[in-house]
Write a protein that holds these residues in place. Structure first.
Motif, mmCIF file in Angstrom:
data_model
loop_
_atom_site.group_PDB
_atom_site.id
_atom_site.type_symbol
_atom_site.label_atom_id
_atom_site.label_comp_id
_atom_site.label_asym_id
_atom_site.label_seq_id
_atom_site.Cartn_x
_atom_site.Cartn_y
_atom_site.Cartn_z
ATOM 1 N N VAL A 1 0.836 -1.193 0.024
ATOM 2 C CA VAL A 1 -0.016 -0.096 0.043
ATOM 3 C C VAL A 1 0.939 1.235 0.075
ATOM 4 N N ILE A 2 0.737 2.288 -0.865
ATOM 5 C CA ILE A 2 1.458 3.372 -0.966
ATOM 6 C C ILE A 2 0.454 4.435 -0.758
ATOM 7 N N ASN A 3 0.672 5.369 0.268
ATOM 8 C CA ASN A 3 -0.042 6.495 0.741
ATOM 9 C C ASN A 3 0.586 7.724 0.190
ATOM 10 N N ASN A 4 0.067 8.201 -1.003
ATOM 11 C CA ASN A 4 0.602 9.515 -1.447
ATOM 12 C C ASN A 4 -0.698 10.487 -1.988
ATOM 13 N N THR A 5 -0.430 11.339 -2.794
ATOM 14 C CA THR A 5 -1.607 12.085 -3.074
ATOM 15 C C THR A 5 -2.716 11.447 -3.612
ATOM 16 N N ALA B 1 -8.018 1.894 -1.567
ATOM 17 C CA ALA B 1 -7.217 1.236 -2.699
ATOM 18 C C ALA B 1 -7.199 0.010 -2.290
ATOM 19 N N LEU B 2 -6.832 -0.240 -0.981
ATOM 20 C CA LEU B 2 -6.572 -1.781 -0.598
ATOM 21 C C LEU B 2 -7.810 -2.852 -0.949
ATOM 22 N N MET C 1 -1.266 -2.526 10.325
ATOM 23 C CA MET C 1 -2.279 -2.339 10.318
ATOM 24 C C MET C 1 -3.162 -2.740 9.093
ATOM 25 N N MET C 2 -2.494 -2.504 7.710
ATOM 26 C CA MET C 2 -2.983 -2.768 6.414
ATOM 27 C C MET C 2 -3.242 -4.002 6.310
ATOM 28 N N LYS C 3 -2.197 -5.129 6.856
ATOM 29 C CA LYS C 3 -2.470 -6.341 6.716
ATOM 30 C C LYS C 3 -3.760 -6.829 7.608
#
Length: 519
Positions: free
Chosen positions: A411-415, A442-443, A495-497
């Motif tokens: 997971v990439i958290n950008n704009t 997104a995930l 947390m994402m997992k």
């Protein structure tokens, strides 16, 4: 003959005084409409003198919710003309408007808060009631901090404001100081005098929970003659909160012969109301809270599960259906006993195991329960399949090929947040990527691309446990598929997992119900 107890809900006034729980006008209207559906008799919609926004919210509730004769709309005023005017001008649009004002009666309030004599405060209260009565026929007078007031002065105030025209007298335990026997005795004495003075005036109570006795004090008041109770949904309110509406109502329903009283509350709307208030105010309900807590009707103890499966009333005094939930939930954990596991397997169609075979399956269940914390139906299929494979039993394998397993995620958290997942289903490996308005969006979009199941996320809750530099995330979600709701949880240091595992648990539960034929 059973007495009717009026239910006055102050979620939108006292409940909204919780720091950070402020609602906008749309949210207040939504809650008010749900309270009407719940069946409360009176909604206290706010404190209109406090702000222009609150004034307009109360006015809209009066117009759109108070437009029938089956509910009263009120708002709070101090015993001053400008406050009373604000209440009148906002609630007058209702079919049954009520002006509610409050003024202290305890020595602490009279001397330290107001800096006036008792006679001066009494006169202020009487004049305020007379003025309010000139505007509307129904006026409620609250004797703030009544539980710490001198009894004779308290009664003198009540007697004076009733003669001035008050139609409801509210006796608050403003700081949660009272205890049930003491408070019940106070209400008994006041009720005896009030009914002799004017038996048409309703005697009400408003209890706070600073010592954890708000519900107990409210019920004690009902036993001793109170006609009306003031409550909030989930017990929210100033400091430790108020008497919880759902607790008071369900206590009266469950112990009806003890209280010999009833309300007009539609109990099947309790959970809907609780969830709406919790969601809008951002206030999580304590998991073990009576009636509306997540665990209130969940059973994980093997002893309890065994008793419930033998007879519901062994450990259940209220049916969850009564408050708007599905039937009881037997949560399968490492503490679950053989009876609960066997019952869950039988519901999936596995009812032909010998005692020895079941013991082996139960051992597999305990091993998974220690690892996963909570075991779902799709996990049971996998446990059974492992048993079949290990014992070389034919024509029983292949069930796990229907279920999804997480292999990897990024997971990439950008704009523009993005996520990619690698998942396994049987012998097949799937990869998918997606972008979203948030990392979780997104995930979950990526997971849905793999699963091809049109499930809608309706609830996402996250909690975090930290021990020094170690951190564990716990995620609980609810999804809806074909008008059915599925709840699932997962725990992981990532947390994402944890979020991904919770969604996959929910998806696999859907697979069990809709895509895997029962044997």
């Amino acid at each position: 003959m059973a007495r009717k107890i009026w239910v006055f809900d102050t979620t939108l006034r006292d409940g909204e005084q919780v720091p950070g729980a402020k609602l906008n006008q749309f949210e207040k209207l939504e809650v008010a409409q749900q309270l009407k559906k719940l069946g409360v008799d009176i909604i206290e919609a706010g404190f209109p003198a406090s702000s222009t926004g609150d004034f307009h919210a109360v006015k809209e509730i009066a117009e759109k919710v108070g437009n029938t004769n089956d509910i009263m709309i009120t708002a709070l005023a101090r015993a001053v003309k400008s406050d009373i005017d604000a209440v009148y001008n906002s609630v007058k649009h209702a079919e049954k408007p009520l002006i509610h004002m409050v003024l202290g009666t305890s020595d602490i309030h009279v001397e330290k808060k107001f800096g006036k004599s008792k006679n001066q405060i009494l006169d202020i209260g009487v004049e305020a009631v007379k003025y309010a009565k000139s505007l509307l026929p129904d006026v409620q007078y609250s004797t703030e901090d009544a539980s710490r007031s001198d009894f004779e002065y308290l009664w003198k105030t009540i007697e004076a404001v009733v003669k001035a025209g008050a139609t409801m007298i509210n006796v608050p335990d403003t700081v949660g100081y009272a205890e049930p026997e003491e408070f019940g005795n106070l209400i008994c004495r006041l009720n005896d005098r009030l009914k002799n003075l004017n038996d048409q005036v309703l005697l009400s109570v408003h209890c706070h929970n600073d010592l954890g006795m708000a519900t107990a004090n409210t019920l004690a008041a009902i036993k001793n003659g109170a006609d009306k109770v003031e409550c909030t949904i989930n017990g929210i309110g100033e400091r430790a909160g108020n008497a919880a509406l759902e607790e008071v109502v369900m206590a009266m329903n469950t112990r009806s012969t003890l209280y010999n009283a009833y309300t007009n509350i539609n109990t099947q709307e309790i959970m809907n109301t609780s969830r709406l208030v919790s969601s809008f105010m951002g206030l999580d309900v304590q998991v073990n809270k009576a009636i509306t807590g997540e665990n209130a009707f969940a059973h994980s103890s093997g002893i309890h599960q065994d008793g419930l499966l033998k007879s519901r009333d062994a450990y259940e005094i209220i049916s969850p259906i009564e408050v708007g939930l599905d039937d009881m939930e037997l949560v399968l954990t490492a503490r679950s006993g053989r009876h609960a596991v066997k019952n869950a397997l039988e519901k999936l169609g596995f009812d032909t195991f010998t005692d020895l075979q079941f013991e082996e399956i139960f051992s597999g269940f305990l091993a998974m329960a220690d690892e996963k914390k909570e075991v779902y139906n799709h996990d049971l299929y996998i446990i059974v399949e492992n048993f079949f494979n290990e014992n070389n039993l034919s024509n029983q394998a292949g069930m796990s090929e229907n279920f999804f397993e997480l292999m990897d995620l990024q997971v990439i958290n950008n704009t523009r947040p993005s996520a990619s997942v690698t998942m396994k289903k049987g012998d097949q490996i799937f990869e998918a990527s997606a972008v979203g308005f948030s990392p979780i969006d997104a995930l979950y979009s990526a997971i849905m691309k793999v699963c091809q199941i049109d499930a809608q996320l309706t609830e996402y809750n996250i909690s975090c446990i930290s021990r020094g530099t170690e951190e564990v995330g716990k995620v609980k979600i609810q999804v809806e598929f074909r008008e059915e709701k599925y709840t699932a949880k997962a725990t992981d240091a990532d947390m994402m997992k944890a979020s991904a595992l919770a969604m996959i648990n929910a998806i696999n539960n859907i697979v069990v119900d809709h895509l895997v034929p029962v044997r």
